[in-house]
Motif scaffolding. Structure first.
Motif, PDB file in Angstrom:
ATOM      1  N   LEU A 125      -8.353  -1.218   1.692  1.00  0.00           N
ATOM      2  CA  LEU A 125      -7.459  -2.050   2.364  1.00  0.00           C
ATOM      3  C   LEU A 125      -7.038  -3.006   1.634  1.00  0.00           C
ATOM      4  CD1 LEU A 125      -6.588  -1.677   5.290  1.00  0.00           C
ATOM      5  CD2 LEU A 125      -8.389  -0.247   4.796  1.00  0.00           C
ATOM      6  N   ALA A 126      -7.607  -3.948   0.560  1.00  0.00           N
ATOM      7  CA  ALA A 126      -7.199  -4.919  -0.086  1.00  0.00           C
ATOM      8  C   ALA A 126      -5.732  -4.648  -0.765  1.00  0.00           C
ATOM      9  CB  ALA A 126      -8.142  -5.117  -1.275  1.00  0.00           C
ATOM     10  N   PHE A 127      -5.591  -3.376  -1.325  1.00  0.00           N
ATOM     11  CA  PHE A 127      -4.402  -2.927  -1.940  1.00  0.00           C
ATOM     12  C   PHE A 127      -3.227  -2.994  -0.963  1.00  0.00           C
ATOM     13  CE2 PHE A 127      -8.104  -1.851  -4.543  1.00  0.00           C
ATOM     14  CZ  PHE A 127      -7.476  -2.098  -5.719  1.00  0.00           C
ATOM     15  N   GLU A 187      -3.249  -4.570   2.198  1.00  0.00           N
ATOM     16  CA  GLU A 187      -2.911  -6.124   2.798  1.00  0.00           C
ATOM     17  C   GLU A 187      -2.202  -6.975   1.589  1.00  0.00           C
ATOM     18  OE1 GLU A 187      -7.394  -6.382   4.795  1.00  0.00           O
ATOM     19  OE2 GLU A 187      -6.374  -8.125   4.152  1.00  0.00           O
ATOM     20  N   ALA A 188      -2.296  -6.781   0.312  1.00  0.00           N
ATOM     21  CA  ALA A 188      -1.659  -7.731  -0.438  1.00  0.00           C
ATOM     22  C   ALA A 188      -0.195  -7.683  -0.542  1.00  0.00           C
ATOM     23  CB  ALA A 188      -2.381  -7.464  -1.956  1.00  0.00           C
ATOM     24  N   GLY A 212       1.587  -7.434   2.135  1.00  0.00           N
ATOM     25  CA  GLY A 212       1.972  -8.158   3.563  1.00  0.00           C
ATOM     26  C   GLY A 212       2.377  -6.859   4.464  1.00  0.00           C
ATOM     27  N   PRO A 213       2.944  -7.400   5.633  1.00  0.00           N
ATOM     28  CA  PRO A 213       3.038  -6.279   6.770  1.00  0.00           C
ATOM     29  C   PRO A 213       3.403  -5.058   6.371  1.00  0.00           C
ATOM     30  CG  PRO A 213       3.883  -8.521   7.332  1.00  0.00           C
ATOM     31  CD  PRO A 213       3.894  -8.722   5.831  1.00  0.00           C
ATOM     32  N   TRP A 237       0.986  -2.351   5.412  1.00  0.00           N
ATOM     33  CA  TRP A 237       0.298  -1.579   6.639  1.00  0.00           C
ATOM     34  C   TRP A 237       1.272  -0.445   7.201  1.00  0.00           C
ATOM     35  CZ3 TRP A 237      -4.726  -2.868   8.486  1.00  0.00           C
ATOM     36  CH2 TRP A 237      -5.288  -3.927   7.749  1.00  0.00           C
ATOM     37  N   THR A 261      -5.470   2.350  16.139  1.00  0.00           N
ATOM     38  CA  THR A 261      -4.192   2.209  15.536  1.00  0.00           C
ATOM     39  C   THR A 261      -3.821   2.759  14.571  1.00  0.00           C
ATOM     40  OG1 THR A 261      -4.482  -0.449  16.324  1.00  0.00           O
ATOM     41  CG2 THR A 261      -2.674  -0.010  14.896  1.00  0.00           C
ATOM     42  N   TYR A 262      -4.773   2.985  13.767  1.00  0.00           N
ATOM     43  CA  TYR A 262      -4.457   3.802  12.265  1.00  0.00           C
ATOM     44  C   TYR A 262      -5.016   5.114  12.344  1.00  0.00           C
ATOM     45  CZ  TYR A 262      -2.396  -0.423  10.888  1.00  0.00           C
ATOM     46  OH  TYR A 262      -1.459  -1.542  10.626  1.00  0.00           O
TER      47      TYR A 262
END
Lengths: 268, 268
Positions: free
Chosen positions: A61-63, A65-66, A68-69, A72, A111-112
């Motif tokens: 997820l870090a990659f 999230e970095a 921004g929206p 996702w 959601t995902y």
């Protein structure tokens, strides 16, 4: 995806490979940067190139999230593109008080629509248990991680004799079952796999640290495999960044095929 | 915001209150649901109503992630709206291998420009240290959390005598300083604040668990306050859901004012 389906996929493909989709913006090949969504285009090419060689995909997820929206949005498209024939892991290492962990579970499972999420154990029972309330979904709990810092706390002897990672595993086995709980055990600790199989003979282990982090596949399989296989071995950078040019997907396929070939031998 | 600025804000406002923006979709008052971004409208009203009574805001990321990409848009607008006169905390409880933790740090410190982020210690040194490489930014490390599960591992005696939370604190104090490291210590363990002040006399403590979780402000201040105050006490549900109708912001202000008045007495 349930346990029986996962095992069936592994036997069919002779592979217990998980491809880590740690897609870093700075490492996306230049020719993809004009696309509307370069992260998704990169992932799509990697998935197309490796789909028959692996049984799982694990975006960290870090990659995402970095970015921004938009990150996702790329993540959602990636999970949708993977589809239902691979086991999907949200490598998120979440964990919070009960009502908050429930929201994290909803995020990744609903959601995902991931099959599983990695969870950090430090906050204990009520930080982990809400994730078990979702049918056919999995918790993958950090036990013994692959990084240098894993020795700081995870080996500390709790209550005079039990290393923390073992206490975490034993406690978690009272919360979940081999049908909904796996453990993260790093390939960089191959000597521990024999002990770990004594603690948890039936649970699947998600094993990071092969490749870039130096873990040895044969050594960990020697003790780690059980009669249902019981391992998902992850490689991220070693596969997705095997090449950096126009042929990055071909290079990724070659790297994945090499691991799958080793796995086929180890399973035979 | 650096340590001196934070202390100055606390003395100016006679408040060490942090308002937790755990904004749950189902709890947003009906009259805001027609707005383009109900989460942001709710937060904006809460911030307007409490700005002079608190020194920090702490959005818990789970509540934003659960809304998909739009949740991160609401988060960004919220952080921008808070501005520079309050200390901002991304309550994310992240932590991963070194290169991945660095990305989490970039996300919260650069993409979203928070002052600080909560970090989970289980993975040890290289999972925490990358967060210290950002000047004027803070790590708030989980030590002794406020939830029921905190007793599962955090009190376990490591190496025969030291509880895990203490070992985490002592180790982390070799990585960071009172200028860039705080600890999470739950208000639900008031009896532990004396011990914790012996371990870390100078570090700020972020204290959740007052209000909905049952912690007692006076008891924890008795041992927890130091000469630079050294506490940020968080309340989330007790403030932001004090009311549920048209007057929710007024009710939130009343709840925050009550805590601030207690704090003013405890500081005098």
């Amino acid at each position: 995806m349930n346990r029986q389906e996962l095992i069936a996929q592994i036997r069919l493909k002779k592979s217990f490979l998980c491809v880590g989709l740690d897609t870093e913006w700075a490492k996306i090949p230049a020719h993809l940067m004009d696309a509307e969504d370069p992260v998704f285009e990169f992932n799509k090419a990697i998935i197309d190139a490796t789909r028959d060689l692996c049984v799982a995909y694990k975006p960290n997820l870090a990659f995402y999230e970095a970015r921004g929206p938009q990150g996702w949005v790329s993540l959602q498209k990636t999970v949708d593109y993977i589809g239902n024939e691979h086991f999907t892991i949200a490598d998120a290492k979440r964990g919070d008080i009960g009502n908050t962990s429930r929201l994290y579970a909803q995020t990744f499972f609903e959601t995902y629509s991931f099959d599983s999420v990695t969870v950090a154990p430090y906050m204990g029972s009520d930080s982990v248990q809400p994730f078990f309330d979702f049918p056919n979904k999995w918790v993958i709990l950090l036990a013994l991680t692959s990084n240098a810092g894993s020795t700081d706390f995870q080996f500390g002897l709790q209550d005079q004799s039990t290393p923390l990672f073992e206490k975490v595993m034993r406690q978690a086995m009272t919360w979940g079952t081999p049908e909904n709980l796996m453990f993260v055990v790093g390939a960089t600790h191959p000597e521990k796999f024999a002990d770990i199989r004594k603690i948890a003979p039936d649970h699947f282990l998600l094993v990071p640290g092969v490749g870039a982090q130096g873990g040895d596949l044969e050594a960990l399989c020697h003790y780690g495999l059980n009669e249902d296989i019981g391992l998902l071995v992850n490689a991220s950078r070693g596969i997705i960044y095997a090449g950096s040019g126009l042929d990055f997907a071909t290079k990724a396929r070659e790297a994945a095929a090499e691991l799958q070939a080793q796995m086929a031998i180890l399973l035979s």
